[in-house]
Design an enzyme around this catalytic site. Structure first.
Site, PDB file in Angstrom:
ATOM      1  N   LEU A  26       0.877  -1.085  -0.224  1.00  0.00           N
ATOM      2  CA  LEU A  26       0.077  -0.058  -0.123  1.00  0.00           C
ATOM      3  C   LEU A  26       0.810   1.115   0.146  1.00  0.00           C
ATOM      4  O   LEU A  26       2.097   1.188   0.527  1.00  0.00           O
ATOM      5  CB  LEU A  26      -1.091  -0.060   1.254  1.00  0.00           C
ATOM      6  CG  LEU A  26      -1.812  -1.119   1.340  1.00  0.00           C
ATOM      7  CD1 LEU A  26      -2.765  -0.901   2.752  1.00  0.00           C
ATOM      8  CD2 LEU A  26      -3.014  -0.961   0.242  1.00  0.00           C
ATOM      9  N   ASP A  27       0.497   2.259  -0.662  1.00  0.00           N
ATOM     10  CA  ASP A  27       1.319   3.454  -0.692  1.00  0.00           C
ATOM     11  C   ASP A  27       1.236   3.901   0.665  1.00  0.00           C
ATOM     12  O   ASP A  27       0.375   3.746   1.733  1.00  0.00           O
ATOM     13  CB  ASP A  27       0.425   4.754  -1.459  1.00  0.00           C
ATOM     14  CG  ASP A  27       0.506   4.331  -2.863  1.00  0.00           C
ATOM     15  OD1 ASP A  27       1.429   3.354  -3.464  1.00  0.00           O
ATOM     16  OD2 ASP A  27      -0.457   4.810  -3.766  1.00  0.00           O
ATOM     17  N   ARG A  28       2.451   4.645   1.124  1.00  0.00           N
ATOM     18  CA  ARG A  28       2.671   5.190   2.315  1.00  0.00           C
ATOM     19  C   ARG A  28       1.643   5.927   3.063  1.00  0.00           C
ATOM     20  O   ARG A  28       0.976   5.406   4.152  1.00  0.00           O
ATOM     21  CB  ARG A  28       3.892   6.437   2.487  1.00  0.00           C
ATOM     22  CG  ARG A  28       4.123   6.629   3.664  1.00  0.00           C
ATOM     23  CD  ARG A  28       5.253   7.689   3.630  1.00  0.00           C
ATOM     24  NE  ARG A  28       6.025   7.983   5.137  1.00  0.00           N
ATOM     25  CZ  ARG A  28       7.321   7.957   5.353  1.00  0.00           C
ATOM     26  NH1 ARG A  28       8.001   8.062   4.173  1.00  0.00           N
ATOM     27  NH2 ARG A  28       7.708   8.119   6.587  1.00  0.00           N
TER      28      ARG A  28
END
Length: 306
Positions: A142-144
């Site tokens: 998942l993106d940050r």
């Protein structure tokens, strides 16, 4: 008392009851039949309080499918709170997989800028406390700034099995997003081909030769008077930055996502959350489903004025 109903008493605690499944059924229907002294509200409370286990694992979904031979345990006491670490909550663990709810702001794994505090490093330290030989393998990222359900493997074999059969194994991957503007029509499908540039920006094209196929289904769930919408998004493919790019494509970028066209940031974070993940367990074949509750900041943003 029948052979299928066996009470177990844990010292100093209430009785646990084991119920053996004899025919395929959904969890709620099975419990209604086996627990005639409890109504549906009582049973829903048991599910919510994580007091229903199937073969020793907690399930809260009323429609979880049961198979003959499985043992449903009605715990006499509430389950202890889910294990939490700074930045993530441990939702599930077995000898093969770990499933977490990742908070916004935590990296999935190390980057050139940050190597220490990541979801990977936190969980790697956690499993090494049991044995220094234990290793962790990332299945998807998942993106940050994206929060929600994320999964790791405890062996290279399980990682490979999940990644190689991803489209067949993953049954549902649902996100929620807060976007600028209100999409019309209120439900639709976005299809394009995505390719990442050297500058790490993903571009969308209608030319099949210019990237990988990406398909996103969206449905408007709620709106605000000042022109924001809460969308439910279901992925048919899992490309990098897919939802973010597709929302930019339809001119309704995700709030807080200046990289892909957003002009506002009303919740002080990226408005994207991985809410639900359903898949077939790569080793046991069991149907698994996990949910990460809608973040409070999302709920507050769409709370109707009294």
């Amino acid at each position: 008392m029948s052979k299928t109903e066996q009470p177990r008493v844990r010292r100093g605690q209430r009785t646990d009851t084991d119920l053996t499944v004899s025919a395929p059924a959904e969890l709620m229907a099975f419990l209604v039949e086996k627990l005639p002294h409890k109504n549906r509200s009582n049973i829903k409370s048991l599910l919510k309080n994580k007091q229903i286990l199937v073969n020793g694992k907690v399930f809260t979904q009323f429609n979880h499918p049961l198979q003959p031979g499985q043992v449903v345990t009605v715990a006499g006491n509430r389950a202890p709170e889910t294990t939490q670490y700074r930045g993530l909550t441990l939702l599930y663990e077995d000898p093969h997989l770990i499933v977490i709810n990742k908070q916004s702001g935590l990296l999935s794994m190390a980057s050139n800028k940050e190597r220490d505090r990541t979801a990977y490093s936190i969980l790697s330290d956690y499993i090494k406390k049991e044995s220094p030989k234990n290793r962790l393998f990332i299945i998807h990222r998942l993106d940050r700034e994206t929060s929600g359900v994320m999964m790791f493997a405890k062996s290279e074999k399980v990682q490979r099995l999940m990644q190689e059969s991803w489209n067949d194994t993953i049954k549902e991957r649902t996100y929620v997003a807060i976007v600028e503007g209100i999409p019309e029509p209120p439900a639709g499908t976005i299809t394009s081909y995505l390719k990442e540039s050297k500058a790490l920006i993903v571009y969308s094209s209608q030319n099949p030769e210019h990237g990988q196929l990406a398909i996103t289904n969206y449905t408007v769930q709620k709106t605000t008077e000042d022109g924001y919408a809460l969308l439910e998004l279901e992925l048919e493919t899992g490309r990098k930055n897919q939802i973010r790019v597709h929302m930019q494509d339809i001119e309704h970028p995700i709030v807080g996502d200046s990289k892909y066209g957003a002009r506002s940031n009303p919740i002080n974070r990226l408005g994207l959350h991985a809410q639900r993940l359903a898949f077939e367990h790569p080793i046991t074949g069991e149907q698994m489903q996990f949910m990460a509750p809608l973040p409070k900041v999302f709920q507050t943003f769409f709370k109707q004025p009294e």
